[in-house]
Design a protein around this motif. Structure first.
Motif, PDB file in Angstrom:
ATOM      1  N   GLY A 172     149.290  99.833  13.570  1.00  0.00           N
ATOM      2  CA  GLY A 172     149.372 101.164  12.977  1.00  0.00           C
ATOM      3  C   GLY A 172     148.957 101.189  11.517  1.00  0.00           C
ATOM      4  O   GLY A 172     148.194 102.060  11.092  1.00  0.00           O
ATOM      5  N   PHE A 173     149.454 100.207  10.733  1.00  0.00           N
ATOM      6  CA  PHE A 173     149.106 100.177   9.307  1.00  0.00           C
ATOM      7  C   PHE A 173     147.639  99.840   9.120  1.00  0.00           C
ATOM      8  O   PHE A 173     146.968 100.406   8.240  1.00  0.00           O
ATOM      9  N   ARG A 174     147.105  98.940   9.944  1.00  0.00           N
ATOM     10  CA  ARG A 174     145.682  98.593   9.807  1.00  0.00           C
ATOM     11  C   ARG A 174     144.782  99.750  10.211  1.00  0.00           C
ATOM     12  O   ARG A 174     143.736  99.986   9.603  1.00  0.00           O
ATOM     13  N   LEU A 175     145.192 100.481  11.230  1.00  0.00           N
ATOM     14  CA  LEU A 175     144.445 101.695  11.567  1.00  0.00           C
ATOM     15  C   LEU A 175     144.510 102.689  10.428  1.00  0.00           C
ATOM     16  O   LEU A 175     143.530 103.370  10.115  1.00  0.00           O
ATOM     17  N   ALA A 176     145.679 102.787   9.797  1.00  0.00           N
ATOM     18  CA  ALA A 176     145.817 103.694   8.654  1.00  0.00           C
ATOM     19  C   ALA A 176     144.883 103.290   7.521  1.00  0.00           C
ATOM     20  O   ALA A 176     144.310 104.145   6.842  1.00  0.00           O
ATOM     21  N   CYS A 177     144.715 101.976   7.333  1.00  0.00           N
ATOM     22  CA  CYS A 177     143.868 101.491   6.243  1.00  0.00           C
ATOM     23  C   CYS A 177     142.419 101.915   6.423  1.00  0.00           C
ATOM     24  O   CYS A 177     141.711 102.168   5.449  1.00  0.00           O
ATOM     25  N   PHE A 178     141.940 101.950   7.697  1.00  0.00           N
ATOM     26  CA  PHE A 178     140.567 102.416   7.860  1.00  0.00           C
ATOM     27  C   PHE A 178     140.504 103.922   8.111  1.00  0.00           C
ATOM     28  O   PHE A 178     139.563 104.590   7.685  1.00  0.00           O
ATOM     29  N   LEU A 179     141.557 104.470   8.744  1.00  0.00           N
ATOM     30  CA  LEU A 179     141.537 105.910   8.979  1.00  0.00           C
ATOM     31  C   LEU A 179     141.858 106.717   7.735  1.00  0.00           C
ATOM     32  O   LEU A 179     141.632 107.927   7.712  1.00  0.00           O
ATOM     33  N   VAL A 180     142.383 106.051   6.707  1.00  0.00           N
ATOM     34  CA  VAL A 180     142.558 106.750   5.440  1.00  0.00           C
ATOM     35  C   VAL A 180     141.201 107.231   4.936  1.00  0.00           C
ATOM     36  O   VAL A 180     141.104 108.155   4.126  1.00  0.00           O
ATOM     37  N   CYS A 181     140.167 106.623   5.492  1.00  0.00           N
ATOM     38  CA  CYS A 181     138.811 107.057   5.163  1.00  0.00           C
ATOM     39  C   CYS A 181     138.535 108.464   5.678  1.00  0.00           C
ATOM     40  O   CYS A 181     137.593 109.115   5.224  1.00  0.00           O
ATOM     41  N   THR A 182     139.343 108.938   6.655  1.00  0.00           N
ATOM     42  CA  THR A 182     139.221 110.329   7.075  1.00  0.00           C
ATOM     43  C   THR A 182     139.476 111.237   5.886  1.00  0.00           C
ATOM     44  O   THR A 182     138.736 112.188   5.630  1.00  0.00           O
TER      45      THR A 182
END
Length: 497
Positions: A172-182
């Motif tokens: 979840g946190f790693r997805l957040a790290c790249f999805l923060v790019c949204t």
């Protein structure tokens, strides 16, 4: 003596082979066998090599929202768009995305994300570059359709790619790290667009054409760069030692009941198991409703800002779109980190709904520019973290690599159905208040709250029934391959909240 030792060794090997043939994987694989310090070192190493590439690739693909910036920089005027033409232009992208998303995800599973992601990232940049040269509405629709095909592989593909490197609670946190790019893409897009618009022209390219021209070149460069540095799976990573490669795959297998390999062959039974289960279907519905909000923000925030501050220059209007995205980026990282440390995802989805309700209530209730700009911050605080948490939640509740690919693909597919709906929620005739779109998103926010809460209660009930032994009979007399196919029906499987 030698004969006795050889006989003993042979007996041990035969015993192990017999155990392998009849015992479920839960008897042979345990997380307790993992050295926490070695795992922490491995995780840091993966973080430093995998996350920057994934984030960079996604950042320059999600800048598709630059069409919102291009709109207020003269795109509608130059292409002679009238009435609902802009909405049709957005629709073309999502029709392609929806149609090709699951096939592209299965292609990624079959061919490998280390090859498909850089390729589709490069093609996305190429078609963005081509967008700078369109002169007719028809040509713009064709290019947007091609952009939809290429990006349909990127978001679900990166999510699937990361699931091959991270455990359930880490994801979840790693997805957040790249999805923060949204959120970051919106901020970068606004800043970059405002900077590009300060340039008078590049040859005959002016205003919005320069946005697509420059951002397309950058995206192509990022895709080409990633081709040389992305690996399909941990065992193919030359930058890991043999021991680290073994640990990287073992720790994923160890937390999946009944599994004996990190990456299984693509097969239809696992695909169906990933798609047609209660957890995936409910989360997909939540993400569909959320994406109506997210994509609406991406495409129409510049227009909303223009309606709030009509007297300001285009550059200042572009800059005013940046702060809400920054707030959204912060909240995405914060909730992703908390989900990792507390091992919960649904809780933070529930807590994200109140800001959404408050923000859309303000949009519905008032035309006061300061209150509506405040509403933009509230909506950004609540909507952007769903991408990471929904995707991680669906991935955490299946057991095989193929099922994860299908589950993530289904969740993202539903989300982009929401994106398609979003293109028709803010219509020109409804401006500047956009009451139907804002009221619709307010209702969606309330619906998301009840869907997430209901799923959490259902998971708790299912886990209680499994703990009471409801599914224990399912592994009796099964071979290892049959046990592996049980998936969520395995007695040791527990739904991750």
């Amino acid at each position: 003596m030698e004969s006795s030792r050889a006989s003993s060794d042979l007996e041990k090997k035969l015993s192990l082979q017999l155990e392998d043939s009849v015992a479920p994987a839960r008897l042979r694989r345990t997380l307790a066998d993992i050295d926490p310090e070695a795992e922490a070192r491995l995780r840091r190493k993966i973080d430093l090599r995998i996350l920057p590439l994934a984030s960079l690739l996604y950042l320059w693909c999600f800048i598709r929202a630059n069409i919102g910036n291009a709109r207020i920089a003269g795109l509608e005027r130059d292409l002679n768009l009238k009435g609902y033409d802009y909405n049709i232009l957005l629709t073309a992208f999502y029709v392609a995305y929806i149609v090709f998303e699951l096939p592209c995800q299965m292609l990624t599973k079959w061919w490998g994300p280390g090859k498909t992601l850089p390729l589709f990232g490069f093609l996305f940049g190429l078609f963005s570059f081509v967008m700078a040269f369109v002169h007719t509405f028809g040509a713009a629709i064709a290019v947007r359709f091609l952009l939809g095909i290429t990006e349909s592989a990127v978001f679900p593909g990166i999510s699937f790619y990361l699931s091959r490197y991270y455990r359930k609670d880490e994801l979840g946190f790693r997805l957040a790290c790249f999805l923060v790019c949204t959120a970051a893409a919106g901020a970068v897009g606004g800043l970059l667009a405002s900077g590009i618009l300060k340039i008078n022209s590049i040859g005959w390219l002016t205003e919005w054409r320069m946005i697509f021209f420059i951002e397309g070149i950058i995206s192509m460069g990022v895709g080409a760069f990633c081709w040389f540095f992305m690996s399909d799976r941990p065992s193919a990573c030359k930058w890991l030692t043999p021991e680290e490669r073994e640990l990287a795959e073992f720790r994923l297998v160890a937390e999946q009941p009944g599994q004996s390999e990190a990456i299984d062959a693509l097969h239809s039974k696992a695909v169906r198991a990933g798609i047609f289960n209660t957890n995936t279907i409910v989360i997909a519905c939540v993400f569909l409703l959320n994406n109506i909000t997210v994509q609406g923000v991406g495409f129409f925030l510049p227009t909303i800002v223009r309606s709030i501050y009509p007297q300001e220059s285009t550059i200042h209007q572009q800059l005013r779109t940046v702060p809400p995205y920054v707030c959204g980026a912060f909240m995405t990282l914060a909730t992703g980190y908390l989900s990792w440390k507390t091992r919960r995802r649904g809780l933070y989805l529930l807590l994200s709904v109140p800001p959404l309700v408050a923000g859309f209530s303000l949009y519905v209730a008032t035309l006061n520019p300061h209150l509506r700009y405040t509403a933009a911050f509230l909506v950004a605080l609540g909507c952007f973290n769903f991408g990471a948490l929904c995707t991680a939640w669906s991935a955490a509740n299946v057991t095989t690599d193929t099922a994860r690919a299908a589950s993530i693909g289904t969740t993202v597919f539903a989300g982009n159905c929401g994106g398609l709906i979003a293109t028709w929620t803010f219509l020109p005739k409804d401006g500047p208040r956009y009451l139907p779109g804002n009221a619709f998103n307010l209702a969606n926010s309330v619906a998301m709250f009840f869907l997430v809460g209901g799923l959490l209660l259902w998971q708790k009930r299912e886990n209680k029934a499994k703990a009471a032994g409801r599914d224990d009979h399912r592994i009796e007399g099964k071979t290892e391959s049959e046990v592996a196919d049980l998936g969520q029906k395995h007695p040791d499987f527990r739904y991750a909240p």
